[in-house]
Design a protein around this motif. Structure first.
Motif, PDB file in Angstrom:
ATOM      1  N   SER A 469       2.902   7.831   9.680  1.00 57.60           N
ATOM      2  CA  SER A 469       4.149   8.427  10.153  1.00 57.60           C
ATOM      3  C   SER A 469       4.503   9.626   9.285  1.00 57.60           C
ATOM      4  O   SER A 469       3.930   9.830   8.211  1.00 57.60           O
ATOM      5  CB  SER A 469       5.266   7.388  10.116  1.00 57.60           C
ATOM      6  OG  SER A 469       5.498   6.976   8.769  1.00 57.60           O
ATOM      7  N   ASN A 470       5.423  10.461   9.772  1.00 53.15           N
ATOM      8  CA  ASN A 470       5.811  11.657   9.030  1.00 53.15           C
ATOM      9  C   ASN A 470       6.442  11.312   7.696  1.00 53.15           C
ATOM     10  O   ASN A 470       6.308  12.061   6.725  1.00 53.15           O
ATOM     11  CB  ASN A 470       6.772  12.511   9.866  1.00 53.15           C
ATOM     12  CG  ASN A 470       6.115  13.051  11.121  1.00 53.15           C
ATOM     13  OD1 ASN A 470       4.998  13.543  11.059  1.00 53.15           O
ATOM     14  ND2 ASN A 470       6.773  12.930  12.258  1.00 53.15           N
ATOM     15  N   GLY A 471       7.114  10.174   7.610  1.00 53.44           N
ATOM     16  CA  GLY A 471       7.704   9.756   6.348  1.00 53.44           C
ATOM     17  C   GLY A 471       6.743   9.012   5.455  1.00 53.44           C
ATOM     18  O   GLY A 471       7.015   8.841   4.263  1.00 53.44           O
ATOM     19  N   GLY A 472       5.663   8.552   6.022  1.00 51.29           N
ATOM     20  CA  GLY A 472       4.653   7.869   5.237  1.00 51.29           C
ATOM     21  C   GLY A 472       4.892   6.397   5.039  1.00 51.29           C
ATOM     22  O   GLY A 472       4.074   5.733   4.407  1.00 51.29           O
ATOM     23  N   HIS A 473       5.989   5.820   5.578  1.00 52.05           N
ATOM     24  CA  HIS A 473       6.280   4.410   5.347  1.00 52.05           C
ATOM     25  C   HIS A 473       5.593   3.507   6.363  1.00 52.05           C
ATOM     26  O   HIS A 473       5.561   2.291   6.181  1.00 52.05           O
ATOM     27  CB  HIS A 473       7.788   4.178   5.393  1.00 52.05           C
ATOM     28  CG  HIS A 473       8.417   4.553   6.706  1.00 52.05           C
ATOM     29  ND1 HIS A 473       8.487   5.853   7.142  1.00 52.05           N
ATOM     30  CD2 HIS A 473       8.975   3.773   7.671  1.00 52.05           C
ATOM     31  CE1 HIS A 473       9.085   5.879   8.331  1.00 52.05           C
ATOM     32  NE2 HIS A 473       9.386   4.641   8.672  1.00 52.05           N
ATOM     33  N   LEU A 474       5.046   4.102   7.462  1.00 54.28           N
ATOM     34  CA  LEU A 474       4.353   3.332   8.487  1.00 54.28           C
ATOM     35  C   LEU A 474       3.032   4.009   8.822  1.00 54.28           C
ATOM     36  O   LEU A 474       2.857   5.205   8.575  1.00 54.28           O
ATOM     37  CB  LEU A 474       5.202   3.220   9.762  1.00 54.28           C
ATOM     38  CG  LEU A 474       6.586   2.580   9.649  1.00 54.28           C
ATOM     39  CD1 LEU A 474       7.330   2.741  10.949  1.00 54.28           C
ATOM     40  CD2 LEU A 474       6.477   1.106   9.272  1.00 54.28           C
ATOM     41  N   PHE A 475       2.122   3.236   9.399  1.00 53.94           N
ATOM     42  CA  PHE A 475       0.949   3.840  10.012  1.00 53.94           C
ATOM     43  C   PHE A 475       0.538   2.990  11.196  1.00 53.94           C
ATOM     44  O   PHE A 475       0.724   1.766  11.208  1.00 53.94           O
ATOM     45  CB  PHE A 475      -0.198   4.008   9.019  1.00 53.94           C
ATOM     46  CG  PHE A 475      -0.817   2.741   8.519  1.00 53.94           C
ATOM     47  CD1 PHE A 475      -1.902   2.167   9.167  1.00 53.94           C
ATOM     48  CD2 PHE A 475      -0.324   2.114   7.376  1.00 53.94           C
ATOM     49  CE1 PHE A 475      -2.481   1.008   8.695  1.00 53.94           C
ATOM     50  CE2 PHE A 475      -0.908   0.954   6.904  1.00 53.94           C
ATOM     51  CZ  PHE A 475      -1.986   0.392   7.570  1.00 53.94           C
TER      52      PHE A 475
END
Length: 1239
Positions: A469-475
């Motif tokens: 994700s753009n925030g990096g907390h999910l993929f």
């Protein structure tokens, strides 16, 4: 918006051109060093480049292309910046499918082009005027042609090579005529090069090199494979084992490497194939099998070539299988214009280079290539990702590798290969993590400073798409038709999005990570709400298989491209509009973060840049980029760069500009992060390594200091020796000088006396000569007086005649004067005119002479000052250079020592590294094997559960057969019983034979021990014989000395007092000091020898008793050899005894002679009675010594008799017989020899 090709592409795909011309393109890059922004893409609507050729003057580049299914040749002018098209050859009056090879003439005016089969035409162009000068068909059997070329000095001479053809043609009278015809069996000629005006070196698929001169073969050699490896198999097998992916046939050039291998498949695959040859000033370089290049140099005396150097492709330590790197074939070779660099391209799309000066330095060992830039992808790129905090690009490919690139420096940051193929990749916004979808699992990995290390695995097979994700907390990761969403904090699966009925091809996050958009082959585009895990909007069009989707920055509009040749705008589950792709398929789409521009990739490798909102008409800029369908496209977070990857294995970076050529401005200036991840274990290991290296450095320092001290000591000793030597030489020279001075003084005296004698002699001779000369002068004076009188008389007569003549002369003179005065006046006038002309010419001559002398003086002065200045400068530079050379020599010597030390350190570290790498690889293989074993066991458990049910059914059927089998078993048992009885009897016989064999082995062991004991005793007797011989020699020397001394005493027979002193001296010399000491020493030596022999025999007896119990088995032939050796040794002992007896008789004779000498003239030696008494004691001492030696020999004889008795006892043992009737000789003769004469 406009895009321009960036600084460089991360890979130049060798599939874009034929291999035999790819070298010119690389040579252009190195030789001309063009600016990077001079790179041009192919022609518009080009379907791929097939061949390249660069002109000898480096001004023009010819490219063979296929444009809209038609062949074309485009010629670029390289001297202009940017490069511009000079000519396009696309209108042909002959049949042609494509041009596969080209070459420029030496003056760059003509172009040679070869077409592909079935036409196989060779075309000779005057390309500036687009005029075909000649055309000829090369082959009628559809054999492939690999290379055409011009002679380096002649525009009219052409060479063509191919499968079964080698032709030399000459252009004359508007046609190409063949000048040489091939002799012998046709070969598959893969490559050739011109090494001289009329000499060509040609390579074949069987590893042979031919040198042709004017079409006639002059030289031939075969390249042999030095190291047999598995790489000697065909390329098809290699590709199958490495699962290399071939490029699509649409864009692959012809003839290609695969066709060359197919054409040469009938030849022996163990032979190295010569795919490339390149000439340079000293000779030529050629490929010689997988991973190997040979350099050949011309021999000075002959026109032949010899192998001078071997260059290999090095093993790649980062590869999963490092040995595969040197199994790739070298397809192309080229030298830089200065011949400083050799560049090679391989069958795995890799570029290597080597500096030629290194090959000359490292003689004796194979040199190794280095990567020209960095290792490249060799298969289609399947995944592409970038991040925000670092300028990194992550790619994965079907070549089972993951690579991280830096798009600012255009370098490869990290590279690692794996066992499985990678289908998708995503980079965390921080740039510290990646998620990769492999064929077997989904792996979450850390990007360390020098490694990519997995820390979490998910059982997701064949993940085709994954994205942070753009925030990096999910993929999110795709598993077939299901999307799994994971959190990066707890690494758990928080949601599974199900709804697609076909394979999902693309997923994308919106700006705030609240929604996820997906598109697949089922024609569905879904928008998922991650908080609820349900679909918010959906758009299904089953006639279209979607390739890629993206979303606008405001997340209101979804853009999708697929197989229906359109670009769709989707909003609120409805297709707002469709924009045609104009007969191509869109494979990738991306929209900028600013929302003002959009880029799409096509199936033909082009990129289209569009404005947003999308125009209704055909308004876009199209750029030719890749040679295959584009698989992935991305924009960096600041919209500065466009990244594209395709099935041709290339990764391109494009700089984004507006119409005015201005770059896109960043919204905010934030520097890229420089942090990297390092594990604690790595840090500890490196700290440990640093400590070990520090200790090693300290040890080396101490060792060096110790070595320096040793060297200082050695040098000081050498200096001392040299100084002593020089002092001695100086002293000798001084003495020589003194001798020479004395000789000089003697010679001076001699010369002085000689000169005085000469002066006296000269004075006497001078007086004699004066007397003689005075007498001669008187005689001459008298003659002079007489002659003077005669002259007076003659003068008077002549005066009379003169007076008569004067009178006649005066008359004639008057007449002549009148005549000549008239003539004289005429001549004087002419003379005055001539003198005037001469004076004028003299004045002119003097003037010119003066000017020339002045000019010459000035020039001489200028030249003099010039050369004096030059001389001064040269002297100063010479002095300066001498100082610099001295400094550089010192630096060179110190650097050489440092280099040697560093090389030693490097070698040790390399050895340790190789050991550690071997351990790591073995552990990795064990891990992989265990994983596979677990999978196989899971599968086998399932199979076994199925088989249990089947076995139960079979068990019922087998029960029916049980009764029948029991009956058969009973019958068979009845048949087996008599055989068992026979086996029992045979076993008993075998046991008895084994017992007998064991007894034989024990007897053999006992005999072996006896023989070893006899050997030891024989050695002792041999040593004793040597000592006796030495004593005998000493006695002989003593007798000789005594005779000489006695003879000297006889000289004083007339002088009793002196004779008495001499005899007393003989007594003191030969009796007190020698004999007494020898007797005492002999007694002690005998006692020590006796005790030593006794201890030795006791120890041998104890050890032999133990060995008789334990050891066994020795072959019979050993006994034969040992007995024969014993017999020979005993014979040698008997011979030695005879020699000893003979020497003793000689000693006795000498003693008898000495006794006779003592009895001479006893009446004259009355005063020497005490000395005679002393001498009489000497024979008693001698007799004691003889008795002692006789006693020792008697002991040895008894010992030998005892050994003989033991051997006879062993012979009487049952089961042992003497071999070949060998018996020891009797001791009857030796006993007679051993008798000692005591009288």
């Amino acid at each position: 918006m406009w895009i321009r090709n960036g600084k460089n592409s991360f890979q130049v795909h060798s599939g874009c051109c034929t291999e035999d011309r790819f070298k010119e393109e690389k040579e252009r890059k190195q030789g001309e060093q063009l600016r990077d922004d001079c790179c041009n893409s192919g022609s518009e609507k080009s379907q791929g480049m097939l061949a390249l050729s660069i002109s000898p003057n480096r001004r023009y580049l010819a490219i063979s292309e296929t444009v809209q299914e038609k062949p074309a040749i485009t010629i670029y002018e390289l001297s202009s910046i940017p490069c511009r098209k000079r000519k396009v050859l696309n209108n042909f009056d002959f049949q042609v499918q494509k041009f596969i090879s080209m070459a420029f003439s030496p003056d760059s005016k003509y172009l040679l082009a070869q077409t592909s089969p079935p036409e196989s035409n060779l075309v000779y162009w005057l390309w500036e005027k687009q005029k075909v000068m000649a055309i000829v068909r090369i082959d009628t059997q559809n054999n492939p042609v690999y290379q055409v070329s011009f002679s380096p000095q002649d525009n009219t001479q052409v060479c063509v090579t191919g499968n079964g053809m080698f032709k030399l043609l000459r252009f004359a009278e508007g046609t190409l005529k063949q000048t040489s015809f091939q002799r012998g069996e046709p070969q598959n000629y893969l490559a050739h090069t011109w090494v001289a005006d009329d000499k060509i070196v040609v390579g074949t698929d069987t590893g042979k090199l031919f040198l042709f001169e004017s079409g006639d073969q002059r030289w031939e050699t075969s390249i042999m494979v030095k190291e047999p490896t598995n790489g000697s198999k065909s390329l098809d097998v290699i590709q199958e084992s490495e699962s290399l992916i071939e490029f699509p046939p649409v864009s692959s050039p012809l003839p290609s490497y695969e066709q060359m291998v197919a054409a040469s498949s009938h030849s022996q695959m163990s032979m190295p194939q010569v795919f490339a040859i390149a000439a340079y000033s000293k000779g030529f370089a050629c490929s010689a099998g997988p991973g190997r290049v040979l350099l050949f140099e011309k021999m000075e005396e002959k026109d032949f070539y010899r192998e001078s150097r071997e260059i290999r492709i090095p093993v790649d330590p980062q590869s999963n299988d490092p040995s595969q790197s040197d199994k790739q074939d070298v397809l192309c070779l080229c030298f830089s214009p200065s011949e400083e660099t050799l560049v090679a391209s391989t069958s795995k799309n890799q570029l290597y280079s080597i500096t030629m000066s290194l090959t000359e330095i490292s003689k004796g060992e194979p040199a190794h290539f280095e990567y020209l830039m960095y290792p490249l992808h060799s298969a289609p790129i399947t995944g592409l990702a970038t991040c925000i905090r670092k300028p990194l690009i992550a790619t994965c490919s079907l070549d089972r590798s993951i690579r991280l690139w830096n798009y600012e420096t255009n370098t490869l940051e990290l590279f690692k290969e794996y066992q499985e193929e990678a289908y998708s990749i995503s980079l965390h916004p921080s740039g510290h993590f990646i998620v990769v979808g492999f064929a077997d699992k989904l792996r979450l990995m850390n990007l360390l400073i020098d490694d990519i290390r997995s820390f979490k695995e998910y059982s997701v097979r064949g993940c085709g798409e994954c994205s942070f994700s753009n925030g990096g907390h999910l993929f999110a990761a795709v598993n077939g038709n299901v999307i799994h969403v994971y959190t990066t904090t707890s690494l758990e699966n928080i949601s599974s999005l199900k709804g697609h009925t076909g394979k999902i091809r693309s997923i994308v996050w919106n700006a705030d990570d609240s929604k996820l958009i997906s598109g697949g082959t089922d024609g569905a585009v879904y928008e998922w709400n991650l908080s609820t895990g349900k679909r918010e909007t959906e758009c299904v069009l089953k006639s279209c298989s979607y390739n890629c989707v993206t979303v606008s920055p405001d997340a209101k509009i979804i853009f999708a491209v697929g197989s229906d040749h359109t670009l769709k705008e989707i909003a609120d589950s409805l297709i707002l509009r469709e924009i045609s792709a104009f007969d191509v398929t869109y494979t990738a789409i991306v929209i900028s973060h600013s929302g003002r521009m959009m880029f799409v990739g096509t199936s033909v490798g082009t990129i289209r840049a569009m404005k947003y909102p999308l125009p209704l008409q055909k308004e876009f800029n199209e750029y030719q980029a890749h040679a295959g369908p584009i698989t992935k496209m991305l924009l960096t977070f600041d919209d500065q760069f466009l990244l594209t990857a395709a099935e041709d294995g290339c990764l391109f970076t494009w700089k984004v500009f507006d119409k005015d050529g201005r770059g896109i401005k960043r919204e905010r200036e934030v520097g890229f992060a420089e942090e990297v991840l390092v594990t604690k274990t790595d840090m500890e290991e490196k700290a440990q390594v640093m400590l070990e290296l520090k200790t090693r450095v300290e040890e080396l320092k101490m060792e060096n200091e110790y070595q320096l001290r040793l060297k200082d000591m050695n040098y000081s000793e050498k200096i001392k020796e040299l100084t002593d030597k020089f002092i001695q030489e100086m002293e000798s020279l001084k003495t020589k000088n003194q001798v020479l001075r004395t000789e000089k003084e003697k010679q001076d005296v001699y010369h002085h006396e000689h000169i005085e004698d000469l002066l006296d002699k000269q004075s006497r001779e001078l007086q004699d000569m004066e007397c003689c000369n005075n007498q001669k002068l008187l005689l001459e004076y008298e003659k002079y007086q007489e002659l003077q009188l005669k002259s007076q008389r003659m003068q008077e007569e002549y005066e009379k005649q003169l007076r008569d003549n004067d009178e006649t002369k005066s008359q004639a003179l008057e007449e002549l004067t009148e005549f000549y005065e008239a003539k004289l006046q005429e001549k004087t006038t002419l003379l005055e005119e001539a003198q005037e002309d001469v004076r004028q010419q003299l004045r002119e001559f003097e003037e010119t002479k003066k000017q020339i002398e002045e000019d010459e003086d000035r020039e001489i002065q200028d030249i003099k000052t010039k050369y004096e200045k030059k001389l001064r400068d040269e002297k100063e530079s010479n002095l300066r250079l001498k100082g610099e050379t001295g400094i550089m020599r010192k630096k060179f010597s110190s650097l050489q020592k440092e280099i040697e030390e560093r090389t030693n350190d490097i070698e040790t570290l390399k050895g340790e590294q190789m050991k550690l790498q071997g351990v790591i690889k073995s552990l990795e293989k064990d891990i992989q094997g265990l994983k596979r074993e677990i999978q196989e066991r899971d599968e086998t458990i399932q199979d076994k559960e199925k088989r249990i049910y089947d076995l139960k059914k079979k068990n019922q059927e087998l029960g029916k057969f049980k009764f029948v089998l029991d009956y058969k078993i009973k019958e068979l048992k009845k048949q087996i019983e008599p055989r068992e009885n026979e086996i029992r009897v045979m076993k008993e016989q075998i046991q008895e034979m084994e017992a007998e064999l064991e007894n034989f082995h024990k007897q053999n062991t006992q005999l072996e021990l006896n023989i070893t004991e006899l050997w030891q005793k024989l050695r002792a007797t041999d040593q004793e014989m040597r000592r006796e011989r030495q004593k005998e020699r000493d006695l002989e020397a003593l007798v000789k000395r005594f005779k000489t001394d006695l003879h000297n005493c006889v000289a004083y027979i007339q002088e009793p007092r002196l004779l008495k002193e001499k005899v007393r001296g003989l007594f003191e010399k030969y009796v007190q000091r020698a004999d007494m000491v020898e007797i005492a020493g002999l007694n002690t030596d005998l006692q020590q020898e006796y005790t030593r022999q006794r201890e030795h025999l006791e120890r041998n007896l104890a050890t032999l008793k133990k060995k008789v119990v334990k050891e066994g088995e020795l072959h019979r032939t050993d006994y034969v050899r040992i007995m024969q050796e014993n017999v020979s040794l005993i014979k040698e002992i008997n011979e030695l005894r005879r020699e000893l007896k003979f020497t003793r008789s000689q000693v006795y004779d000498l003693e008898a002679a000495l006794k006779l000498t003592k009895k001479v003239r006893p009446q004259e030696v009355s005063e020497t009675e005490p000395s005679r008494d002393m001498l009489s004691t000497a024979p008693t001492a001698r007799l004691n010594e003889q008795e002692e030696t006789g006693r020792i020999i008697e002991m040895q004889r008894l010992e030998i008799q005892r050994l003989r008795d033991q051997i006879q006892e062993q012979e009487q043992v049952t089961g042992f017989h003497t071999l070949a009737g060998v018996r020891l000789p009797s001791l009857s003769n030796s006993e007679v020899d051993l008798e000692v004469k005591t009288n």
